[in-house]
Design a protein around this motif. Structure first.
Motif, PDB file in Angstrom:
ATOM      1  N   TYR A  74       0.813  -1.220   0.000  1.00 46.58           N
ATOM      2  CA  TYR A  74       0.000   0.000   0.000  1.00 46.58           C
ATOM      3  C   TYR A  74       0.853   1.280   0.000  1.00 46.58           C
ATOM      4  N   TYR A  75       1.914   1.303   0.841  1.00 52.57           N
ATOM      5  CA  TYR A  75       2.711   2.529   0.953  1.00 52.57           C
ATOM      6  C   TYR A  75       3.797   2.659  -0.116  1.00 52.57           C
ATOM      7  N   MET A  76       4.040   1.601  -0.881  1.00 52.74           N
ATOM      8  CA  MET A  76       5.297   1.549  -1.618  1.00 52.74           C
ATOM      9  C   MET A  76       5.361   2.362  -2.907  1.00 52.74           C
ATOM     10  N   ILE A 133      -5.952  11.684   6.112  1.00 52.03           N
ATOM     11  CA  ILE A 133      -5.111  12.879   6.253  1.00 52.03           C
ATOM     12  C   ILE A 133      -4.546  12.901   7.675  1.00 52.03           C
ATOM     13  N   THR A 134      -3.358  13.462   7.835  1.00 55.15           N
ATOM     14  CA  THR A 134      -2.725  13.444   9.167  1.00 55.15           C
ATOM     15  C   THR A 134      -2.534  14.884   9.677  1.00 55.15           C
ATOM     16  N   SER A 135      -2.267  15.012  10.973  1.00 54.37           N
ATOM     17  CA  SER A 135      -2.211  16.339  11.610  1.00 54.37           C
ATOM     18  C   SER A 135      -1.262  17.333  10.925  1.00 54.37           C
ATOM     19  N   LEU A 150      10.649   8.633  12.107  1.00 56.54           N
ATOM     20  CA  LEU A 150      10.227   7.301  11.669  1.00 56.54           C
ATOM     21  C   LEU A 150       8.950   7.442  10.836  1.00 56.54           C
ATOM     22  N   GLY A 151       8.953   6.943   9.619  1.00 54.63           N
ATOM     23  CA  GLY A 151       7.759   6.977   8.761  1.00 54.63           C
ATOM     24  C   GLY A 151       7.301   8.392   8.453  1.00 54.63           C
ATOM     25  N   PRO A 152       8.105   9.179   7.707  1.00 50.85           N
ATOM     26  CA  PRO A 152       7.780  10.619   7.552  1.00 50.85           C
ATOM     27  C   PRO A 152       6.681  10.962   6.539  1.00 50.85           C
ATOM     28  N   GLY A 153       6.072   9.986   5.889  1.00 47.56           N
ATOM     29  CA  GLY A 153       4.944  10.290   4.979  1.00 47.56           C
ATOM     30  C   GLY A 153       5.359  11.198   3.841  1.00 47.56           C
ATOM     31  N   ARG A 154       4.695  12.339   3.718  1.00 44.88           N
ATOM     32  CA  ARG A 154       5.055  13.298   2.661  1.00 44.88           C
ATOM     33  C   ARG A 154       6.215  14.213   3.049  1.00 44.88           C
ATOM     34  N   VAL A 186      13.609   7.600   8.425  1.00 47.53           N
ATOM     35  CA  VAL A 186      13.535   6.136   8.325  1.00 47.53           C
ATOM     36  C   VAL A 186      12.275   5.828   7.520  1.00 47.53           C
ATOM     37  N   GLU A 187      12.476   5.494   6.253  1.00 46.94           N
ATOM     38  CA  GLU A 187      11.334   5.351   5.339  1.00 46.94           C
ATOM     39  C   GLU A 187      11.540   4.125   4.455  1.00 46.94           C
ATOM     40  N   ILE A 188      10.555   3.274   4.431  1.00 43.05           N
ATOM     41  CA  ILE A 188      10.649   2.030   3.664  1.00 43.05           C
ATOM     42  C   ILE A 188      10.166   2.204   2.223  1.00 43.05           C
ATOM     43  N   SER A 189       9.345   3.218   1.991  1.00 39.26           N
ATOM     44  CA  SER A 189       8.706   3.371   0.679  1.00 39.26           C
ATOM     45  C   SER A 189       9.583   4.172  -0.298  1.00 39.26           C
ATOM     46  N   ALA A 245       8.075   9.911  16.067  1.00 43.75           N
ATOM     47  CA  ALA A 245       7.268   8.877  15.395  1.00 43.75           C
ATOM     48  C   ALA A 245       5.830   9.370  15.369  1.00 43.75           C
ATOM     49  N   HIS A 246       5.470  10.027  14.268  1.00 39.64           N
ATOM     50  CA  HIS A 246       4.103  10.530  14.150  1.00 39.64           C
ATOM     51  C   HIS A 246       3.301   9.596  13.256  1.00 39.64           C
ATOM     52  N   GLU A 247       2.245   9.006  13.784  1.00 39.18           N
ATOM     53  CA  GLU A 247       1.433   8.022  13.048  1.00 39.18           C
ATOM     54  C   GLU A 247       2.339   6.974  12.378  1.00 39.18           C
ATOM     55  N   PHE A 248       3.297   6.482  13.120  1.00 39.00           N
ATOM     56  CA  PHE A 248       4.174   5.421  12.607  1.00 39.00           C
ATOM     57  C   PHE A 248       3.836   4.081  13.269  1.00 39.00           C
TER      58      PHE A 248
HETATM   59  C1  LIG Z   1       0.503   6.487   8.420  1.00 36.34           C
HETATM   60  S1  LIG Z   1       1.889   7.021   7.500  1.00 36.34           S
HETATM   61  C2  LIG Z   1       2.339   8.423   8.501  1.00 36.34           C
HETATM   62  C3  LIG Z   1       3.072   9.472   7.721  1.00 36.34           C
HETATM   63  C4  LIG Z   1       3.491  10.746   8.471  1.00 36.34           C
HETATM   64  N1  LIG Z   1       4.237  10.466   9.677  1.00 36.34           N
HETATM   65  C5  LIG Z   1       2.283  11.594   8.771  1.00 36.34           C
HETATM   66  O1  LIG Z   1       1.826  11.560   9.912  1.00 36.34           O
HETATM   67  O2  LIG Z   1       1.799  12.286   7.875  1.00 36.34           O
HETATM   68  C6  LIG Z   1       3.108   5.803   7.859  1.00 36.34           C
HETATM   69  C7  LIG Z   1       4.507   6.087   7.304  1.00 36.34           C
HETATM   70  O3  LIG Z   1       5.394   5.056   7.754  1.00 36.34           O
HETATM   71  C8  LIG Z   1       6.074   4.468   6.637  1.00 36.34           C
HETATM   72  N2  LIG Z   1       6.305   3.071   7.025  1.00 36.34           N
HETATM   73  C9  LIG Z   1       5.378   2.104   7.233  1.00 36.34           C
HETATM   74  N3  LIG Z   1       5.967   0.966   7.655  1.00 36.34           N
HETATM   75  C10 LIG Z   1       7.304   1.225   7.732  1.00 36.34           C
HETATM   76  C11 LIG Z   1       8.436   0.457   8.131  1.00 36.34           C
HETATM   77  N4  LIG Z   1       8.328  -0.804   8.511  1.00 36.34           N
HETATM   78  N5  LIG Z   1       9.646   1.054   8.116  1.00 36.34           N
HETATM   79  C12 LIG Z   1       9.776   2.355   7.723  1.00 36.34           C
HETATM   80  N6  LIG Z   1       8.730   3.127   7.328  1.00 36.34           N
HETATM   81  C13 LIG Z   1       7.517   2.574   7.327  1.00 36.34           C
HETATM   82  C14 LIG Z   1       5.115   4.681   5.486  1.00 36.34           C
HETATM   83  O4  LIG Z   1       5.738   4.552   4.233  1.00 36.34           O
HETATM   84  C15 LIG Z   1       4.634   6.094   5.800  1.00 36.34           C
HETATM   85  O5  LIG Z   1       5.600   7.054   5.441  1.00 36.34           O
END
Ligand SMILES: C[S@@+](CC[C@H](N)C(=O)[O-])C[C@H]1O[C@@H](n2cnc3c(N)ncnc32)[C@H](O)[C@@H]1O
Length: 443
Positions: A89-91, A103-105, A138-142, A167-170, A225-228
């Motif tokens: 889904y995220y990739m 949408i996130t904060s 961790l997981g910075p989204g956009r 730290v981003e996997i996508s 770690a916001h919504e991570f």
């Molecule tokens: C729900 S989104 C939150 C994005 C951002 N923090 C925000 O609040 O707008 C989750 C984020 O974590 C990344 N992610 C999910 N699983 C991950 C993993 N195992 N390792 C690194 N990043 C990951 C996704 O690609 C995405 O950037």
């Protein structure tokens, strides 16, 4: 009026809001979807069609795996669906905003990222302003939160004092983040390198991208770690007498029509590795619960870094304190969706169990935790209302209502103010110091 949904559940239903982040009141440049009149996406990132598998492929792949090796755990299903390198889904795409699924904060109002930045600055100063330091997200989204933080720290002339570690996997999102944050970017081909991409912001901050937290250099770090954690795989466990059994996912043998689900839940007959390993707290009253081994692993690593190298952790997410049982869910086009339907086309998520996060972080007695506190309370204590007033005063009259509504959405307990929580982690050695100078936003 356009509407969209957060991923926070209130009374079993997600709450609804109007889509706010459409004005151009920000000092930093943001996409203005109304004016652009096109899909709200991250900066243009090309994805080769041949690299993307269709969600159908993921369904076939999951079915083949289950048929070959037996039912899989919910965690394994979640991991494949969210982060499978080809069809996760995220990739390969932008999933945020009006045209996405949620949408996130940080995407709603710049005030969110600015106040997090002020919090980082104030707590870093409280610990003696060590330089150079690292900010790890961790997981910075956009990359919107990172961008707001970089902007505020640049105003305090700190751009050269720290490095930023994403730290981003996508692959898709890391490219989108670099285009949003950096003036120059370089891909790293060397597979032995701890980072796969690097770049420099216009203000001169070096930014690195890593696949895993363990690849980030060891140094004093502020870990965000916001919504991570809510995106990390969860196991679902169910009490059966004195045993804990695990909920598994199997192929649905009764599928006859196209719109029947391809998968179904079943209960393990005996122990699984996780139901064996899981140690409930004393007097656990729940008969059903969700447990994230991956979240335990990440929190444990965060805590170990903070106690050894020095630093601060800030976790922001929707969650509970060990009282909820059944929060695994999916979102598609801002609506709740069946997690077993069309895997790969919807976000999968589960509430964060902050009691478990605290239990893991404090396991060795070398960490002190604060929170969880409600988002509305945190933002108001950090001076959100004063910042709101200032922004409103300096904005065009036609934007003022939107700015006010955005802040209300973040802080109103009936919207995001209560279900989203702030939780912080400090080295236990600073406990007495923090009694004299309490952690901002938490008291
Ligand atoms: C729900 S989104 C939150 C994005 C951002 N923090 C925000 O609040 O707008 C989750 C984020 O974590 C990344 N992610 C999910 N699983 C991950 C993993 N195992 N390792 C690194 N990043 C990951 C996704 O690609 C995405 O950037």
């Amino acid at each position: 009026m356009n509407t969209t949904w957060s991923k926070c559940i209130l009374g079993g239903l997600p709450f609804k809001w109007h889509f706010y982040r459409k004005c151009s009141y920000k000092a930093v440049r943001r996409p203005n979807i109304e004016r652009l009149g096109r899909k709200l996406t991250a900066p243009q990132v090309e994805t080769k069609q041949k690299d993307i598998q269709s969600p159908n492929d993921l369904t076939k792949q999951l079915k083949a795996k289950i048929i070959a090796t037996g039912p899989i755990t919910v965690a394994e299903y979640m991991r494949e669906v969210l982060t499978n390198p080809h069809s996760g889904y995220y990739m390969q795409r932008d999933v945020f905003g009006r045209e996405g699924d949620f949408i996130t904060s940080p995407e709603i109002s710049q005030i969110f990222g600015e106040l997090v930045a002020i919090w980082v600055l104030s707590e870093w100063r409280k610990l003696g302003s060590p330089t150079p330091f690292q900010i790890i997200e961790l997981g910075p989204g956009r990359g919107t939160l990172a961008r707001d933080i970089l902007k505020v720290l640049a105003q305090f002339k700190l751009s050269g004092q720290f490095s930023m570690h994403m730290v981003e996997i996508s692959p898709y999102l890391s490219k989108a983040q670099s285009q949003r944050l950096c003036f120059t970017t370089e891909k790293i081909a060397d597979e032995n390198s701890p980072h796969y991409q690097t770049g420099k912001t216009a203000g001169g901050t070096q930014v690195y991208w890593h696949k895993r937290l363990e690849d980030v250099p060891r140094a004093f770090s502020i870990v965000l770690a916001h919504e991570f954690l809510d995106a990390l795989p969860v196991h679902k466990l169910q009490r059966d007498g004195k045993l804990w059994k695990e909920v598994l996912i199997d192929v649905n043998p009764n599928k006859t029509k196209d719109d029947d689900l391809d998968f179904r839940y079943i209960i393990s007959q005996a122990h699984t590795p996780i139901s064996h390993l899981y140690q409930p707290i004393q007097n656990e009253r729940r008969d059903f619960l969700e447990y994230s081994l991956e979240s335990d692993r990440i929190v444990s690593m965060m805590a170990e870094r903070i106690e050894t190298d020095g630093g601060i952790g800030l976790i922001v997410d929707y969650g509970h304190f060990g009282e909820k049982s059944d929060t695994f869910r999916a979102y598609k086009n801002h609506r709740l969706h069946d997690p077993l339907r069309a895997p790969g086309t919807a976000d999968l998520t589960a509430d964060v169990d902050f009691r478990q996060v605290m239990r893991i972080a404090e396991k060795h007695g070398k960490i002190i935790c604060f929170g969880p506190v409600e988002q509305g309370s945190f933002l108001n204590k950090m001076g959100g209302e004063a910042r709101l007033e200032q922004l409103v005063t300096n904005s065009l009259p036609e934007n003022q209502e939107t700015i006010k509504s955005g802040y209300k959405m973040l802080t109103d307990p009936a919207q995001m103010g209560a279900c989203f929580k702030f939780f912080s982690i400090f080295p236990a050695v600073v406990k007495e110091h923090l009694e004299k100078f309490p952690v901002s936003g938490f008291f």
